[in-house]
Design a protein around this motif. Structure first.
Motif, mmCIF file in Angstrom:
data_model
loop_
_atom_site.group_PDB
_atom_site.id
_atom_site.type_symbol
_atom_site.label_atom_id
_atom_site.label_comp_id
_atom_site.label_asym_id
_atom_site.label_seq_id
_atom_site.Cartn_x
_atom_site.Cartn_y
_atom_site.Cartn_z
ATOM 1 N N GLY A 67 0.837 -1.196 0.000
ATOM 2 C CA GLY A 67 0.000 0.000 0.000
ATOM 3 C C GLY A 67 0.864 1.235 0.000
ATOM 4 N N GLU A 68 0.260 2.358 -0.449
ATOM 5 C CA GLU A 68 1.042 3.586 -0.567
ATOM 6 C C GLU A 68 1.504 4.100 0.782
ATOM 7 O OE1 GLU A 68 -0.815 6.927 -2.582
ATOM 8 O OE2 GLU A 68 1.141 7.880 -2.799
ATOM 9 N N GLU A 69 0.687 3.916 1.820
ATOM 10 C CA GLU A 69 0.982 4.587 3.089
ATOM 11 C C GLU A 69 1.425 3.656 4.219
ATOM 12 O OE1 GLU A 69 1.048 7.614 2.485
ATOM 13 O OE2 GLU A 69 -0.395 7.870 0.861
ATOM 14 N N VAL A 83 -2.756 -1.452 -3.061
ATOM 15 C CA VAL A 83 -3.782 -0.534 -2.581
ATOM 16 C C VAL A 83 -3.309 0.921 -2.593
ATOM 17 C CG1 VAL A 83 -5.012 0.115 -0.474
ATOM 18 C CG2 VAL A 83 -4.729 -2.305 -1.031
ATOM 19 N N ASP A 84 -4.113 1.789 -3.197
ATOM 20 C CA ASP A 84 -3.908 3.228 -3.009
ATOM 21 C C ASP A 84 -5.140 3.759 -2.275
ATOM 22 O OD1 ASP A 84 -3.256 5.874 -3.032
ATOM 23 O OD2 ASP A 84 -2.635 5.919 -5.135
ATOM 24 N N PRO A 85 -4.992 4.149 -1.011
ATOM 25 C CA PRO A 85 -6.170 4.540 -0.230
ATOM 26 C C PRO A 85 -6.819 5.803 -0.784
ATOM 27 C CG PRO A 85 -4.165 5.081 0.975
ATOM 28 C CD PRO A 85 -3.747 4.263 -0.225
ATOM 29 N N ILE A 86 -5.996 6.763 -1.242
ATOM 30 C CA ILE A 86 -6.532 7.938 -1.942
ATOM 31 C C ILE A 86 -5.569 8.264 -3.081
ATOM 32 C CG2 ILE A 86 -7.151 10.387 -1.814
ATOM 33 C CD1 ILE A 86 -8.103 9.919 0.998
ATOM 34 N N ASP A 87 -6.007 7.997 -4.293
ATOM 35 C CA ASP A 87 -5.205 8.341 -5.469
ATOM 36 C C ASP A 87 -5.736 9.682 -5.978
ATOM 37 O OD1 ASP A 87 -3.241 7.830 -7.500
ATOM 38 O OD2 ASP A 87 -4.933 7.631 -8.865
ATOM 39 N N GLY A 88 -4.858 10.677 -5.936
ATOM 40 C CA GLY A 88 -5.310 12.039 -6.230
ATOM 41 C C GLY A 88 -5.414 12.824 -4.935
ATOM 42 N N THR A 89 -4.427 12.663 -4.087
ATOM 43 C CA THR A 89 -4.474 13.301 -2.763
ATOM 44 C C THR A 89 -4.525 14.822 -2.867
ATOM 45 O OG1 THR A 89 -3.249 11.438 -1.862
ATOM 46 C CG2 THR A 89 -3.287 13.416 -0.529
ATOM 47 N N VAL A 90 -3.866 15.386 -3.878
ATOM 48 C CA VAL A 90 -3.895 16.855 -4.013
ATOM 49 C C VAL A 90 -5.309 17.310 -4.376
ATOM 50 C CG1 VAL A 90 -2.955 18.834 -5.276
ATOM 51 C CG2 VAL A 90 -1.423 16.984 -4.538
ATOM 52 N N GLY A 164 5.266 13.481 -11.664
ATOM 53 C CA GLY A 164 5.778 12.999 -10.378
ATOM 54 C C GLY A 164 6.035 14.164 -9.438
ATOM 55 N N TYR A 165 6.707 13.871 -8.354
ATOM 56 C CA TYR A 165 6.846 14.907 -7.321
ATOM 57 C C TYR A 165 8.228 15.551 -7.254
ATOM 58 C CZ TYR A 165 2.278 13.402 -5.741
ATOM 59 O OH TYR A 165 0.940 13.123 -5.691
ATOM 60 N N SER A 166 9.247 14.972 -7.923
ATOM 61 C CA SER A 166 10.565 15.610 -7.821
ATOM 62 C C SER A 166 10.731 16.619 -8.957
ATOM 63 C CB SER A 166 11.688 14.571 -7.866
ATOM 64 O OG SER A 166 11.916 14.152 -9.196
ATOM 65 N N ARG A 188 -4.543 15.990 -21.136
ATOM 66 C CA ARG A 188 -5.268 16.250 -19.891
ATOM 67 C C ARG A 188 -4.385 15.840 -18.714
ATOM 68 N NH1 ARG A 188 -7.664 18.768 -22.867
ATOM 69 N NH2 ARG A 188 -9.886 18.808 -23.379
ATOM 70 N N ARG A 189 -4.505 16.590 -17.601
ATOM 71 C CA ARG A 189 -3.802 16.215 -16.374
ATOM 72 C C ARG A 189 -4.878 16.227 -15.290
ATOM 73 N NH1 ARG A 189 -1.485 14.285 -12.219
ATOM 74 N NH2 ARG A 189 0.348 15.275 -11.302
ATOM 75 N N ILE A 190 -5.480 15.072 -15.070
ATOM 76 C CA ILE A 190 -6.645 14.999 -14.202
ATOM 77 C C ILE A 190 -6.236 14.908 -12.736
ATOM 78 C CG2 ILE A 190 -8.638 13.517 -13.620
ATOM 79 C CD1 ILE A 190 -8.883 13.064 -16.736
ATOM 80 N N GLY A 191 -5.140 14.197 -12.447
ATOM 81 C CA GLY A 191 -4.626 14.200 -11.078
ATOM 82 C C GLY A 191 -4.873 12.930 -10.295
ATOM 83 N N SER A 192 -5.444 11.911 -10.924
ATOM 84 C CA SER A 192 -5.560 10.590 -10.296
ATOM 85 C C SER A 192 -5.318 9.573 -11.400
ATOM 86 C CB SER A 192 -6.952 10.382 -9.685
ATOM 87 O OG SER A 192 -7.191 8.995 -9.455
ATOM 88 N N ALA A 193 -4.164 8.918 -11.351
ATOM 89 C CA ALA A 193 -3.818 7.977 -12.427
ATOM 90 C C ALA A 193 -4.852 6.863 -12.525
ATOM 91 C CB ALA A 193 -2.420 7.404 -12.171
ATOM 92 N N ALA A 194 -5.371 6.422 -11.379
ATOM 93 C CA ALA A 194 -6.360 5.338 -11.405
ATOM 94 C C ALA A 194 -7.608 5.781 -12.167
ATOM 95 C CB ALA A 194 -6.721 4.920 -9.976
ATOM 96 N N PHE A 209 -0.407 8.115 -20.230
ATOM 97 C CA PHE A 209 0.968 7.664 -19.981
ATOM 98 C C PHE A 209 1.557 8.467 -18.832
ATOM 99 C CE2 PHE A 209 3.876 11.050 -21.348
ATOM 100 C CZ PHE A 209 3.000 11.895 -22.013
ATOM 101 N N GLU A 210 2.476 7.861 -18.133
ATOM 102 C CA GLU A 210 3.219 8.590 -17.094
ATOM 103 C C GLU A 210 4.510 7.860 -16.793
ATOM 104 O OE1 GLU A 210 1.018 10.013 -13.654
ATOM 105 O OE2 GLU A 210 2.879 10.280 -12.516
ATOM 106 N N ARG A 211 5.564 8.643 -16.633
ATOM 107 C CA ARG A 211 6.852 8.124 -16.206
ATOM 108 C C ARG A 211 6.877 8.134 -14.685
ATOM 109 N NH1 ARG A 211 12.720 9.934 -16.553
ATOM 110 N NH2 ARG A 211 13.656 8.139 -17.542
HETATM 111 C C1 IPD Z 1 -0.622 10.545 -7.799
HETATM 112 C C2 IPD Z 1 -1.711 10.692 -8.846
HETATM 113 C C3 IPD Z 1 -1.232 11.570 -9.965
HETATM 114 C C4 IPD Z 1 0.035 11.045 -10.593
HETATM 115 C C5 IPD Z 1 1.126 10.892 -9.535
HETATM 116 C C6 IPD Z 1 0.620 9.988 -8.408
HETATM 117 P P1 IPD Z 1 -1.277 10.130 -5.219
HETATM 118 O O1 IPD Z 1 -1.041 9.664 -6.776
HETATM 119 O O2 IPD Z 1 -2.079 9.426 -9.370
HETATM 120 O O3 IPD Z 1 -2.212 11.690 -10.985
HETATM 121 O O4 IPD Z 1 0.473 11.956 -11.571
HETATM 122 O O5 IPD Z 1 2.266 10.324 -10.119
HETATM 123 O O6 IPD Z 1 1.621 9.866 -7.428
HETATM 124 O O7 IPD Z 1 0.059 10.615 -4.721
HETATM 125 O O8 IPD Z 1 -2.288 11.210 -5.243
HETATM 126 O O9 IPD Z 1 -1.745 8.882 -4.565
#
Ligand code: IPD
Length: 270
Positions: A67-69, A83-90, A164-166, A188-194, A209-211
């Motif tokens: 899981g992510e957390e 498991v991703d408990p919240i995908d799209g946390t921002v 990504g975050y870096s 589009r950049r929706i903010g939740s890959a799932a 797609f995402e790296r």
């Molecule tokens: C993020 C989202 C976002 C993707 C990031 C992920 P999180 O997941 O899926 O769309 O661009 O790479 O980390 O951090 O909100 O669970």
């Protein structure tokens, strides 16, 4: 008769979604930052993952969990829950209604490209949408069969991506778009890959797609795309990995893989 894995995953994801939505009504704030200052976690992410883990442990104590957390649990059954408990946390933090709970069950190690996904569920608690698939059983969104768009030309393709975050990763991703964006209908950049993957499965997007995607971001959504008639993979000829994740329908998938590889080469990315 016991639950099927899909039924169990669905029950867990819906329950977790209701709990997260309820918690959000009480207000939400950043609890901590993770890899970078932009990589945030809220108390609701943590509480939701704890809830999901306890529901899995009650129903299937021998299964592993990635899981992510939380810490990875090595099970004894050979099955792993990813498991991703919240995908799209921002989005969750800002109140943008595009965040999701992603729950997958895989046979084999929780390593993309090495596992066989058995069941996957992605829930958007705000809209009430439930996307799901089981291996060989097709994909559904709120009970209706899902099908990807087929035969879309690159210059007609609506393609989602994520960042990504870096700062280094984001610079690479921005440079890749310099070459790629002019070749597409739009990005589009929706903010939740799932949710991006469920949108591909539903035909609301042509591709994603995402790296640098993590396994919990795509384990459920990748199965849903495959069961909706699409393909997932990495760079041309490669399985999906954290190096690259691509999802699209037939007729676009390989063209997009090649276009992404060309764009990364043009950007000087190894
Ligand atoms: C993020 C989202 C976002 C993707 C990031 C992920 P999180 O997941 O899926 O769309 O661009 O790479 O980390 O951090 O909100 O669970």
């Amino acid at each position: 008769m016991g639950h099927t894995l899909l039924e169990l995953a669905r029950d867990i994801a819906i329950h977790a979604g209701e709990s997260a939505l309820e918690a959000r009504r009480g207000g939400v704030e950043v609890a901590a930052t993770k890899s970078t200052a932009t990589d945030i976690v809220t108390a609701v992410d943590r509480d939701t993952e704890a809830l999901i883990r306890s529901l899995i442990a009650d129903a299937r104590p021998g299964d592993g969990v990635l899981g992510e957390e939380g810490d990875t649990i090595d099970g004894t059954s050979g099955l792993n829950w990813v498991v991703d408990p919240i995908d799209g946390t921002v989005n969750f933090l800002y109140g943008i209604p595009s965040w999701s709970i992603s729950v997958a069950v895989v046979d084999g190690p929780p390593v993309p490209g090495e596992w066989t996904a058995l069941a996957g569920v992605v829930v958007n608690p705000v809209t009430g949408e439930v996307f799901e698939a089981s291996a060989g059983g097709g994909a559904r969104g709120n009970g209706r069969e899902l099908h990807v768009n087929a035969g879309i030309a690159l210059d007609r393709a609506l393609v989602a991506t994520g960042f990504g975050y870096s700062a280094e990763r984001r610079l690479e991703q921005a440079k890749t778009l310099v070459d790629l964006l002019p070749k597409l209908r739009d990005i589009r950049r929706i903010g939740s890959a799932a949710l991006d993957l469920c949108a591909v499965a539903s035909g609301r997007l042509d591709a994603f797609f995402e790296r640098g995607l993590n396994p919990w971001d795509h384990a459920a959504g990748g199965l849903i795309v495959g069961e909706a008639g699409g393909f997932v993979g990495g760079l041309p000829g490669m399985p999906e990995s954290d190096r690259m994740f691509v999802a699209a329908g037939p007729g676009l998938f390989e063209t997009l893989q090649t276009a992404i590889a060309d764009a990364e080469r043009a950007a000087g990315i190894e």
